[in-house]
Design a protein around this motif. Structure first.
Motif, PDB file in Angstrom:
ATOM      1  N   ASP A 205       0.858  -1.180   0.000  1.00  0.00           N
ATOM      2  CA  ASP A 205       0.000   0.000   0.000  1.00  0.00           C
ATOM      3  C   ASP A 205       0.894   1.230   0.000  1.00  0.00           C
ATOM      4  N   HIS A 206       1.123   1.798  -1.191  1.00  0.00           N
ATOM      5  CA  HIS A 206       2.048   2.918  -1.336  1.00  0.00           C
ATOM      6  C   HIS A 206       1.479   3.870  -2.378  1.00  0.00           C
ATOM      7  N   PRO A 207       1.392   5.175  -2.095  1.00  0.00           N
ATOM      8  CA  PRO A 207       0.777   6.089  -3.058  1.00  0.00           C
ATOM      9  C   PRO A 207       1.506   6.164  -4.394  1.00  0.00           C
ATOM     10  N   GLU A 208       2.829   5.952  -4.415  1.00  0.00           N
ATOM     11  CA  GLU A 208       3.549   5.998  -5.680  1.00  0.00           C
ATOM     12  C   GLU A 208       3.295   4.752  -6.524  1.00  0.00           C
ATOM     13  N   VAL A 209       3.015   3.613  -5.877  1.00  0.00           N
ATOM     14  CA  VAL A 209       2.610   2.424  -6.639  1.00  0.00           C
ATOM     15  C   VAL A 209       1.281   2.722  -7.337  1.00  0.00           C
ATOM     16  N   ALA A 210       0.358   3.317  -6.585  1.00  0.00           N
ATOM     17  CA  ALA A 210      -0.925   3.700  -7.175  1.00  0.00           C
ATOM     18  C   ALA A 210      -0.723   4.743  -8.267  1.00  0.00           C
ATOM     19  N   GLY A 211       0.189   5.678  -8.035  1.00  0.00           N
ATOM     20  CA  GLY A 211       0.457   6.704  -9.042  1.00  0.00           C
ATOM     21  C   GLY A 211       0.974   6.114 -10.333  1.00  0.00           C
ATOM     22  N   LEU A 212       1.881   5.135 -10.224  1.00  0.00           N
ATOM     23  CA  LEU A 212       2.406   4.498 -11.433  1.00  0.00           C
ATOM     24  C   LEU A 212       1.314   3.728 -12.159  1.00  0.00           C
ATOM     25  N   LEU A 213       0.474   3.004 -11.416  1.00  0.00           N
ATOM     26  CA  LEU A 213      -0.614   2.259 -12.051  1.00  0.00           C
ATOM     27  C   LEU A 213      -1.561   3.224 -12.769  1.00  0.00           C
ATOM     28  N   ALA A 214      -1.884   4.340 -12.131  1.00  0.00           N
ATOM     29  CA  ALA A 214      -2.754   5.337 -12.766  1.00  0.00           C
ATOM     30  C   ALA A 214      -2.109   5.886 -14.029  1.00  0.00           C
ATOM     31  N   GLU A 251     -10.767   4.591 -14.528  1.00  0.00           N
ATOM     32  CA  GLU A 251     -10.075   3.844 -13.479  1.00  0.00           C
ATOM     33  C   GLU A 251      -8.789   4.552 -13.064  1.00  0.00           C
ATOM     34  N   GLY A 252      -8.036   5.032 -14.050  1.00  0.00           N
ATOM     35  CA  GLY A 252      -6.787   5.726 -13.744  1.00  0.00           C
ATOM     36  C   GLY A 252      -7.018   6.972 -12.915  1.00  0.00           C
ATOM     37  N   LEU A 256      -5.711   7.655  -9.132  1.00  0.00           N
ATOM     38  CA  LEU A 256      -4.871   8.829  -8.897  1.00  0.00           C
ATOM     39  C   LEU A 256      -5.451   9.717  -7.804  1.00  0.00           C
ATOM     40  N   GLN A 257      -6.746   9.970  -7.851  1.00  0.00           N
ATOM     41  CA  GLN A 257      -7.361  10.830  -6.846  1.00  0.00           C
ATOM     42  C   GLN A 257      -7.178  10.263  -5.442  1.00  0.00           C
ATOM     43  N   ALA A 258      -7.313   8.943  -5.302  1.00  0.00           N
ATOM     44  CA  ALA A 258      -7.118   8.318  -3.994  1.00  0.00           C
ATOM     45  C   ALA A 258      -5.665   8.458  -3.528  1.00  0.00           C
ATOM     46  N   ALA A 259      -4.727   8.342  -4.473  1.00  0.00           N
ATOM     47  CA  ALA A 259      -3.306   8.477  -4.122  1.00  0.00           C
ATOM     48  C   ALA A 259      -2.979   9.908  -3.719  1.00  0.00           C
ATOM     49  N   LEU A 260      -3.459  10.889  -4.497  1.00  0.00           N
ATOM     50  CA  LEU A 260      -3.170  12.290  -4.190  1.00  0.00           C
ATOM     51  C   LEU A 260      -3.776  12.715  -2.856  1.00  0.00           C
ATOM     52  N   ALA A 261      -4.898  12.106  -2.481  1.00  0.00           N
ATOM     53  CA  ALA A 261      -5.555  12.457  -1.224  1.00  0.00           C
ATOM     54  C   ALA A 261      -4.702  12.109  -0.001  1.00  0.00           C
ATOM     55  N   ARG A 262      -3.697  11.243  -0.199  1.00  0.00           N
ATOM     56  CA  ARG A 262      -2.828  10.856   0.919  1.00  0.00           C
ATOM     57  C   ARG A 262      -1.727  11.885   1.164  1.00  0.00           C
ATOM     58  N   ASP A 263      -1.633  12.890   0.291  1.00  0.00           N
ATOM     59  CA  ASP A 263      -0.710  14.011   0.474  1.00  0.00           C
ATOM     60  C   ASP A 263       0.739  13.558   0.639  1.00  0.00           C
ATOM     61  N   GLN A 264       1.138  12.589  -0.203  1.00  0.00           N
ATOM     62  CA  GLN A 264       2.534  12.133  -0.242  1.00  0.00           C
ATOM     63  C   GLN A 264       2.964  12.134  -1.711  1.00  0.00           C
ATOM     64  N   LEU A 265       3.021  13.319  -2.291  1.00  0.00           N
ATOM     65  CA  LEU A 265       3.235  13.445  -3.725  1.00  0.00           C
ATOM     66  C   LEU A 265       4.582  12.874  -4.145  1.00  0.00           C
TER      67      LEU A 265
END
Length: 390
Positions: A205-214, A251-252, A256-265
């Motif tokens: 569970d990592h925001p950058e993993v989600a960012g790459l998938l998006a 989906e992307g 992305l929105q869920a990842a950005l909401a974690r505020d770890q850009l």
């Protein structure tokens, strides 16, 4: 035969063999042999427990290889001492532990001691479950060359402790390289990269993993519109947006929105935000270039990448006019890849068609592939024709 299922089971089977005492290289060879056996046997006699079957056969093949190698007597003694191992003729699956070693395999294959090309090849082989032939075809190199590359990579990581913490950023970089290789042969590397990144997103569970998938989903959504039937490139502004995959875009954007909401850009989230702004525009003229420039500013702050600044110059040219874009471009090293092509585009936007035609022709000579070279030559020819008709 479900080859996707086989590839999805590969990391877990490989991880089990490594935890039983096999080194990475020997375990990976045994798993590949088991996959070949599955392709031969399963169509006529599918197992009840696919993963258990693969573990049993792979372990047996590892034992066979170990016993046949006199130089590995010490390892043979170790595996012979293990209790409860399946016999040579045992085809019933042994109990499989619930531990998921996929994440550790990602880290192992993206070890910093490997070159990027070797890390990509090893990831496709060990985590992706692709054969050496498939990887070689995807990279347009002889199978023997790819076999040597993978063999060297396996030897490099064989002595790495399996429980060492890994660097997520390195893993993501390798997956991004896989995605950018595109397609060749019978393996679609872009699709394979998306599959592997989805798999990684489940494991960590990592925001950058989600960012790459998006980012992958948003870029891949435009794939069918990027070329014509004869393979010619279609610039983003000229693409038929009706051919974009709206489901992948939705989906992307959601990921992305869920990842950005974690505020770890991170850089992949910033890249995905730029891709999302392009995808959100109904037409090229309605693109929010001002916001795209702002995201490029964030991306440049995160990466300090000259390539990012080159792309930012294009965005500035769209948001604030060609002269502003050329001013931003002037601050960059003109030896950067595609610098000349960007200069040509901005000069054309500024109305200097003669300079643009000359720069397009110059950029074509530097193009990294035939499709891009043809595109740039066509741009030069178009402007030369316009100039002669004046």
């Amino acid at each position: 035969m479900d080859e996707v299922l086989l590839r999805s089971l590969t990391p877990g089977v490989l991880g089990i063999l490594v935890r039983r005492g096999a080194d990475f290289a020997a375990a990976e060879d045994a798993v590949q042999d088991a996959l070949v056996e599955a392709l031969r046997v399963w169509p006529a006699d599918p197992p009840r427990d696919a993963k258990g079957w693969l573990v049993t056969v792979a372990w047996r093949k590892f034992l066979d290889a170990t016993r046949a190698d006199v130089a590995r007597r010490r390892r043979e003694d170790l595996v012979e001492a293990e209790r409860g191992s399946p016999s040579d003729h045992d085809t019933e699956p042994a109990p499989i532990p619930s531990v998921d070693d996929t994440l550790q395999l990602y880290f192992l294959c993206a070890h910093p001691s490997l070159t990027p090309s070797s890390a990509v090849a090893l990831t496709l082989r060990a985590v992706g479950g692709l054969t050496t032939r498939q990887i070689a075809e995807a990279y347009l190199v002889p199978e023997a060359t790819m076999a040597q590359r993978i063999s060297r990579a396996k030897r490099t990581v064989s002595d790495v402790r399996f429980d060492q913490p890994g660097d997520v950023a390195t893993v993501l970089r390798v997956l991004y390289l896989v995605f950018n290789e595109g397609y060749s042969g019978d393996v679609d590397l872009a699709v394979e990269a998306i599959r592997l990144t989805r798999q990684l997103a489940v494991a960590i569970d990592h925001p950058e993993v989600a960012g790459l998938l998006a980012l992958m989903l948003l870029h891949h959504a435009r794939r069918t519109a990027r070329t014509t039937a004869d393979g010619s490139l279609v610039p983003l502004a000229e693409q038929d947006r009706g051919r974009w995959d709206t489901a992948s875009i939705a989906e992307g954007v959601e990921i992305l929105q869920a990842a950005l909401a974690r505020d770890q850009l991170g850089e992949f989230q910033a890249q995905a935000a730029i891709a999302a702004l392009h995808a959100d525009a109904p037409t090229a003229d309605e693109t929010d270039w001002v916001q795209i420039v702002e995201w490029y500013d964030e991306l440049a702050r995160l990466t300090d990448s000259p390539v990012v600044r080159l792309n930012r110059a294009v965005a500035v040219g769209e948001a604030d006019g060609a002269r502003a874009g050329l001013a931003a471009l002037a601050a960059l090293d003109d030896s950067l890849p595609r610098h000349t092509a960007v200069a040509a585009y901005l000069h054309e936007r500024d109305g200097d068609l003669a300079a643009a035609a000359r720069l397009y022709a110059e950029a074509a000579m530097k193009a990294p592939n035939l499709a891009e070279r043809d595109h740039l030559n066509r741009q030069a020819a178009r402007l030369n024709t316009q100039g002669s008709n004046r």
